[in-house]
Design an enzyme around this catalytic site. Sequence first.
Site, PDB file in Angstrom:
ATOM      1  N   PHE A  99       0.811  -1.222   0.000  1.00  0.00           N
ATOM      2  CA  PHE A  99       0.000   0.000   0.000  1.00  0.00           C
ATOM      3  C   PHE A  99       0.837   1.262   0.000  1.00  0.00           C
ATOM      4  O   PHE A  99       2.038   1.228   0.135  1.00  0.00           O
ATOM      5  CB  PHE A  99      -1.062  -0.003   1.098  1.00  0.00           C
ATOM      6  CG  PHE A  99      -0.596  -0.197   2.521  1.00  0.00           C
ATOM      7  CD1 PHE A  99       0.698   0.036   2.918  1.00  0.00           C
ATOM      8  CD2 PHE A  99      -1.509  -0.613   3.489  1.00  0.00           C
ATOM      9  CE1 PHE A  99       1.100  -0.125   4.231  1.00  0.00           C
ATOM     10  CE2 PHE A  99      -1.134  -0.771   4.815  1.00  0.00           C
ATOM     11  CZ  PHE A  99       0.166  -0.529   5.180  1.00  0.00           C
ATOM     12  N   GLU A 100       0.166   2.400  -0.214  1.00  0.00           N
ATOM     13  CA  GLU A 100       0.804   3.718  -0.436  1.00  0.00           C
ATOM     14  C   GLU A 100       1.764   3.664  -1.629  1.00  0.00           C
ATOM     15  O   GLU A 100       2.813   4.316  -1.632  1.00  0.00           O
ATOM     16  CB  GLU A 100       1.561   4.182   0.825  1.00  0.00           C
ATOM     17  CG  GLU A 100       0.685   4.354   2.046  1.00  0.00           C
ATOM     18  CD  GLU A 100      -0.135   5.622   2.039  1.00  0.00           C
ATOM     19  OE1 GLU A 100      -0.145   6.309   1.003  1.00  0.00           O
ATOM     20  OE2 GLU A 100      -0.758   5.913   3.066  1.00  0.00           O
ATOM     21  N   GLY A 101       1.410   2.885  -2.644  1.00  0.00           N
ATOM     22  CA  GLY A 101       2.266   2.689  -3.804  1.00  0.00           C
ATOM     23  C   GLY A 101       3.132   1.474  -3.614  1.00  0.00           C
ATOM     24  O   GLY A 101       3.950   1.423  -2.690  1.00  0.00           O
TER      25      GLY A 101
END
Length: 379
Positions: free
Chosen positions: A362-364
């Site tokens: 997550f978050e890229g």
Amino acid sequence: MAVDRLLPTQEAEDLIALTREIADKELASRVEEHEHAESYPEGLFAVLGRAGLLGLAYPEEFGGGGQPYEVYLQVLEELAARWAAVAVATSVHTLACHPLYAFGSAEQKERWLPDMLAGRAVGGYSLSEPQAGSDAASLSCKAEPAEGGYRVTGTKAWITHGGRADFYALFARTSPGSRGVSCFLAPGAAEGLSFGKPERKMGLQAVPTTSAHWDGALLDADRLIGAEGQGLEIAFSALDGGRLGIAACATGLAQAALDAAVAYANERSTFGRKIIDHQGLGFLLADMAAAVDSARATYLDAARRRDAGRPFGRQASVAKLIATDAAMKVTTDAVQVLGGYGYTRDFPVERYMREAKIMQIFEGTNQIQRLVISRTLAH
């Protein structure tokens, strides 16, 4: 083992001491119960809010803590070392406050920001969709003009605190193309907004992750943050700080795994001596410690650049990549150090290993971080 931190002020030292006290009392004592039962820790975020831990990175004039990002991230790391799901949700809340703080009007900030920063209203970040994760420009959830505001229709996905948050930083399409996405501060209880069942996750089970279904819900016109079409700029501006939040969470998780492995290696004996005194295991623990220290150094470097007003996007991606890969390796190695016991739920290291995996996603994803970093190297 308490981390020996280099902090900029006595106030920061006191804040870390307070955080450790709260984290030991409120988080460490409850984590196993809630993660095992997959139950939400009612009232816990209110406790963190009253302690001032949900608005640390924002100015005091709006009710925030006025702390440098390097201090806020170290607080987040301390929370993650006790309970990763709570630390991640705290990071997401901080991320969800950014659009209003950085792009909202003075009137919008005065109206909403104090409650958000005091933790009286806890936030979620609603960018991803089922078909649009890393490719944020392909969002299809629509916000169409209607009398008095916008009607939102579509589905959002992977929302931390989904169904529990009081507000969401929502990104929806107001016109075609990559410049057609806009940002809204959406109330969590909007009529026409519903949430799917919580995802059945490997880890971070005490805080729900859900999809959201917008069925023509009306958002007042003053819920638009920034200008129409400015949404992706706002989203990506927030994500650099959010990636540092995840790097700090990953570092705290890795520190907890290292501490558990070192404690076990000092207590367990084989062949007449502690297992930490066997060189093969001692070197493994040394590599784990080096990985944790390196992860911490990368996120602190990025944070100090942010605090100095310098560009930090590349460093944020490096920190997110290094810290989350380190967390995956350190937690896996911690299971190995404990041997068969590490594979049981009698010890927390198996949970740490499961929790670390999502941090690479997550978050890229870490593949996206490599893409971001490589683009800074191209001439």
